[in-house]
Design a protein around this motif. Structure first.
Motif, PDB file in Angstrom:
ATOM      1  N   GLU A 251      48.648 -96.868-104.049  1.00  0.00           N
ATOM      2  CA  GLU A 251      48.483 -96.024-102.865  1.00  0.00           C
ATOM      3  C   GLU A 251      47.036 -95.547-102.838  1.00  0.00           C
ATOM      4  O   GLU A 251      46.386 -95.463-103.876  1.00  0.00           O
ATOM      5  CB  GLU A 251      49.467 -94.847-102.959  1.00  0.00           C
ATOM      6  N   SER A 252      46.549 -95.209-101.655  1.00  0.00           N
ATOM      7  CA  SER A 252      45.187 -94.650-101.580  1.00  0.00           C
ATOM      8  C   SER A 252      45.270 -93.163-101.864  1.00  0.00           C
ATOM      9  O   SER A 252      46.302 -92.512-101.614  1.00  0.00           O
ATOM     10  CB  SER A 252      44.614 -94.868-100.172  1.00  0.00           C
ATOM     11  N   CYS A 253      44.180 -92.603-102.355  1.00  0.00           N
ATOM     12  CA  CYS A 253      44.113 -91.151-102.550  1.00  0.00           C
ATOM     13  C   CYS A 253      44.284 -90.437-101.221  1.00  0.00           C
ATOM     14  O   CYS A 253      44.753 -89.299-101.165  1.00  0.00           O
ATOM     15  CB  CYS A 253      42.769 -90.776-103.176  1.00  0.00           C
ATOM     16  N   PHE A 254      43.905 -91.134-100.150  1.00  0.00           N
ATOM     17  CA  PHE A 254      44.047 -90.504 -98.827  1.00  0.00           C
ATOM     18  C   PHE A 254      45.501 -90.118 -98.571  1.00  0.00           C
ATOM     19  O   PHE A 254      45.814 -88.969 -98.266  1.00  0.00           O
ATOM     20  CB  PHE A 254      43.568 -91.458 -97.727  1.00  0.00           C
ATOM     21  N   ALA A 268      44.773 -82.528-110.529  1.00  0.00           N
ATOM     22  CA  ALA A 268      45.755 -83.636-110.570  1.00  0.00           C
ATOM     23  C   ALA A 268      45.111 -84.940-110.125  1.00  0.00           C
ATOM     24  O   ALA A 268      45.631 -86.026-110.395  1.00  0.00           O
ATOM     25  CB  ALA A 268      46.937 -83.321-109.665  1.00  0.00           C
ATOM     26  N   ARG A 269      43.954 -84.834-109.440  1.00  0.00           N
ATOM     27  CA  ARG A 269      43.308 -86.052-108.931  1.00  0.00           C
ATOM     28  C   ARG A 269      42.402 -86.686-109.986  1.00  0.00           C
ATOM     29  O   ARG A 269      41.825 -87.733-109.778  1.00  0.00           O
ATOM     30  CB  ARG A 269      42.489 -85.725-107.676  1.00  0.00           C
ATOM     31  N   ASP A 270      42.306 -86.026-111.176  1.00  0.00           N
ATOM     32  CA  ASP A 270      41.431 -86.607-112.212  1.00  0.00           C
ATOM     33  C   ASP A 270      42.125 -87.750-112.936  1.00  0.00           C
ATOM     34  O   ASP A 270      43.342 -87.857-112.939  1.00  0.00           O
ATOM     35  CB  ASP A 270      41.086 -85.527-113.245  1.00  0.00           C
ATOM     36  N   PHE A 276      43.885 -94.754-111.949  1.00  0.00           N
ATOM     37  CA  PHE A 276      43.043 -95.307-110.885  1.00  0.00           C
ATOM     38  C   PHE A 276      43.014 -96.829-111.001  1.00  0.00           C
ATOM     39  O   PHE A 276      42.946 -97.372-112.103  1.00  0.00           O
ATOM     40  CB  PHE A 276      41.617 -94.741-110.975  1.00  0.00           C
ATOM     41  N   MET A 277      43.116 -97.508-109.843  1.00  0.00           N
ATOM     42  CA  MET A 277      43.097 -98.978-109.831  1.00  0.00           C
ATOM     43  C   MET A 277      41.649 -99.460-109.962  1.00  0.00           C
ATOM     44  O   MET A 277      40.744 -98.945-109.324  1.00  0.00           O
ATOM     45  CB  MET A 277      43.668 -99.486-108.492  1.00  0.00           C
ATOM     46  N   SER A 278      41.486-100.491-110.834  1.00  0.00           N
ATOM     47  CA  SER A 278      40.129-101.070-110.887  1.00  0.00           C
ATOM     48  C   SER A 278      40.012-102.207-109.855  1.00  0.00           C
ATOM     49  O   SER A 278      38.951-102.470-109.321  1.00  0.00           O
ATOM     50  CB  SER A 278      39.871-101.616-112.298  1.00  0.00           C
ATOM     51  N   GLU A 279      41.147-102.851-109.577  1.00  0.00           N
ATOM     52  CA  GLU A 279      41.111-103.941-108.582  1.00  0.00           C
ATOM     53  C   GLU A 279      42.468-104.025-107.889  1.00  0.00           C
ATOM     54  O   GLU A 279      43.476-104.236-108.583  1.00  0.00           O
ATOM     55  CB  GLU A 279      40.805-105.267-109.308  1.00  0.00           C
ATOM     56  N   ALA A 317      38.697 -90.461-100.862  1.00  0.00           N
ATOM     57  CA  ALA A 317      39.962 -90.757-100.160  1.00  0.00           C
ATOM     58  C   ALA A 317      40.290 -92.239-100.235  1.00  0.00           C
ATOM     59  O   ALA A 317      41.460 -92.623-100.279  1.00  0.00           O
ATOM     60  CB  ALA A 317      39.858 -90.306 -98.708  1.00  0.00           C
ATOM     61  N   LYS A 318      39.246 -93.079-100.338  1.00  0.00           N
ATOM     62  CA  LYS A 318      39.488 -94.528-100.291  1.00  0.00           C
ATOM     63  C   LYS A 318      39.956 -95.085-101.640  1.00  0.00           C
ATOM     64  O   LYS A 318      40.459 -96.182-101.725  1.00  0.00           O
ATOM     65  CB  LYS A 318      38.206 -95.258 -99.844  1.00  0.00           C
ATOM     66  N   LYS A 319      39.773 -94.293-102.712  1.00  0.00           N
ATOM     67  CA  LYS A 319      40.137 -94.820-104.043  1.00  0.00           C
ATOM     68  C   LYS A 319      41.621 -95.165-104.122  1.00  0.00           C
ATOM     69  O   LYS A 319      42.465 -94.409-103.601  1.00  0.00           O
ATOM     70  CB  LYS A 319      39.816 -93.769-105.123  1.00  0.00           C
ATOM     71  N   ASN A 320      41.913 -96.274-104.744  1.00  0.00           N
ATOM     72  CA  ASN A 320      43.310 -96.695-104.953  1.00  0.00           C
ATOM     73  C   ASN A 320      43.815 -96.197-106.297  1.00  0.00           C
ATOM     74  O   ASN A 320      43.086 -96.216-107.286  1.00  0.00           O
ATOM     75  CB  ASN A 320      43.423 -98.224-104.908  1.00  0.00           C
ATOM     76  N   ILE A 321      45.060 -95.759-106.302  1.00  0.00           N
ATOM     77  CA  ILE A 321      45.708 -95.271-107.545  1.00  0.00           C
ATOM     78  C   ILE A 321      47.136 -95.824-107.603  1.00  0.00           C
ATOM     79  O   ILE A 321      47.593 -96.467-106.666  1.00  0.00           O
ATOM     80  CB  ILE A 321      45.786 -93.716-107.525  1.00  0.00           C
ATOM     81  N   LEU A 322      47.776 -95.570-108.738  1.00  0.00           N
ATOM     82  CA  LEU A 322      49.238 -95.729-108.768  1.00  0.00           C
ATOM     83  C   LEU A 322      49.782 -94.394-108.260  1.00  0.00           C
ATOM     84  O   LEU A 322      49.453 -93.341-108.819  1.00  0.00           O
ATOM     85  CB  LEU A 322      49.715 -96.011-110.196  1.00  0.00           C
TER      86      LEU A 322
END
Ligand code: FB9
Length: 495
Positions: A251-254, A268-270, A276-279, A317-322
């Motif tokens: 999911e995106s951080c957005f 919690a966003r750290d 955080f997804m690398s790819e 906001a654009k960063k991808n995470i689990l």
């Protein structure tokens, strides 16, 4: 198996009574094969008398075997210290398990350290010689002579994972009323050859056992989590909820944070809380007009809110995470809802995996299944939230609830939900809830008089309670014993 049965009969005849564990050791045979032979003798009628017993004995772990062979870690550190001394850094680099060994050698007074030396702390021998009692004890365990090791030392070795306690079931076997040295295996099938040759006349046939259960056909088995999930899904469906699509673990951080009005500076966003997804590192498709509305509400406020007065960065906001919660999917659904021409009330739910960078222990993994319900309608209040939570848990047979004020970045007010656990005689937290903030809903474009109430809980906690599982790692993950999956009963949550 037949010749092992003969060995058992011969030994019972010779000794009067045998122990299956001792017999297995004496003939260097797998104990379970001996047990199988005893069981097959038992099925032939009262040939042998069998008494089960269980024992516990200490066994060296791989580390324990290493210490028995090569000395304790502390002894290895001591032996690595030359007469002229050596820097602590060199010891840590060159000696395996030096970290454990160093502190133990210091505790034992075998070595001392001079921190004033140039080039870093230096280690010297403090005693002329040492007695490696740990290795001596490991050698005693290796020789099955653990009785001479003091109990307090055993618990220390267990803590150091040098030894482990192994439970074993054995059998005492003696002569039964129909003991005989020669058993001809009873035939289980009457074959055409036997009839043709007439050999059936001299054979013994196994009695029919009409009480025997049928052989369970090989089939699939549902994991306990999936059984409990089906029960919770049924409850939501009965209450008129619609299941949300939640198949996007990434999911995106957005959507996971910003759309929920969770500030970009929130801990919690750290990385220590979030994966955080690398790819693919970043997401690129956003409803840009909504995104700018979110940026505005975060940085300058709006709709009566003062916002966070913090610089809001789209790169964050654009960063991808689990995703850390399925509330990200709720946000997506509510945004879609707000795009409809006319607002219609909805009830959404989901039960799916979420991921948090937690320290793993017996009740926490780095992921869990979040159960979440939400209702969007005109003029919903805290009373409606408490009422629907009561209704939800009532279907689980839970009626003694308490609500405690809490904090969530995206709901105000928020409440933790507690239920009185009759077994534990204490109040247990069973979930969290709240009313989504206007700063989350209004930028989506939902009408001002629409409110959204929501609550959540985990799937693992109730499953562990239901199936009496203490360590979550025996429920999920690589250490799961599949027999647990095969054996666990069906799940009915109303009791
Ligand atoms: O599940 C939890 N406890 C629980 C649930 C059920 C149960 O037995 C059933 C009744 C028979 C027994 C216990 N908890 C929530 C409470 C605690 O276990 C807590 O320590 C662990 N929590 C998880 C998160 O921890 C990092 C459980 C998980 C949780 C917490 C909050 C939410 C979802 C899951 C949420 C939410 C929410 C709030 C507002 C709006 C939308 C979603």
């Amino acid at each position: 198996m037949a010749d092992l049965s003969q060995v058992v009969l011969t030994e019972v005849d010779k000794q009067g009574e045998i122990d299956t564990v001792q017999l297995a050791n004496s003939i260097k045979e797998d104990h379970q094969k001996i047990v199988g032979a005893v069981k097959s003798l038992q099925s032939l009628g009262d040939i042998v008398k069998v008494e089960q017993y269980s024992t516990k004995h200490w066994q060296l772990t791989d580390e324990g075997k290493d210490v028995a062979a090569n000395g304790s870690y502390e002894a290895r550190v001591y032996n690595a210290v030359p007469s002229e001394g050596i820097t602590q850094a060199e010891i840590m680099k060159n000696v395996p398990n030096a970290k454990i060994g160093f502190s133990k050698a210091m505790q034992a007074g075998w070595i001392s350290m001079d921190k004033s030396c140039e080039g870093g702390p230096k280690v010297f021998r403090k005693s002329e010689s040492i007695k490696d009692t740990v290795q001596e004890c490991m050698l005693k365990f290796a020789a099955n002579d653990s009785k001479s090791v003091p109990e307090n030392q055993k618990s220390d070795f267990k803590k150091r994972k040098l030894i482990t306690e192994v439970k074993e079931v054995g059998y005492k076997v003696s002569k039964g009323a129909n003991f005989t040295l020669t058993v001809s295996k009873a035939e289980v099938d009457l074959t055409p050859e036997m009839i043709q040759s007439g050999s059936w006349k001299t054979k013994t046939f196994k009695e029919y056992n009409f009480d025997a259960l049928g052989v369970p056909p090989p089939a699939g088995h549902l994991h306990p989590l999936l059984k409990v999930r089906a029960q919770y899904r049924q409850i939501f469906l009965e209450m008129g909820f619609t299941e949300m699509p939640t198949q996007n673990f990434v999911e995106s951080c957005f959507w996971n944070f910003d759309s929920l009005f969770q500030p970009q500076q929130h801990p919690a966003r750290d990385a220590h809380d979030t994966f955080f997804m690398s790819e693919p590192r970043t997401a690129h498709e956003f409803p840009m007009d909504y995104l700018y509305h979110v940026k505005e509400i975060h940085s300058n406020g709006g709709h009566g809110s003062q916002g966070y007065k913090m610089d809001w960065k789209i790169e964050e906001a654009k960063k991808n995470i689990l995703r850390t919660h399925t509330t990200a999917n709720t946000a997506r659904m509510l945004y879609q809802l707000a795009q409809q021409k006319e607002f219609k009330p909805v009830k959404y739910f989901s039960i799916d995996r979420v991921f948090r960078n937690e320290n793993v222990d017996d009740t926490h993994l780095a992921e869990f299944h979040q159960i979440e319900g939400s209702v969007a309608d005109f003029g919903l209040t805290l009373g409606d939230l408490m009422g629907i939570i009561r209704e939800f848990f009532k279907k689980l047979g839970i009626t003694k609830l308490r609500f405690k004020p809490a904090y969530n970045p995206y709901t105000e007010p928020s409440m933790e939900v507690f239920s009185y656990h009759e077994g534990l005689k204490k109040w247990v937290e069973i979930g969290n809830s709240g009313i989504f903030r206007p700063e989350m809903l209004l930028p989506m474009g939902l009408p001002e008089n629409v409110s959204v109430i929501a609550w959540g809980l985990s799937l693992e906690r109730p499953t562990m309670i239901k199936y009496k599982i203490d360590d979550i790692r025996t429920l999920i993950g690589p250490k799961v014993n599949l027999q647990m999956v095969y054996d666990n009963p069906i799940c009915l949550l109303d009791n």
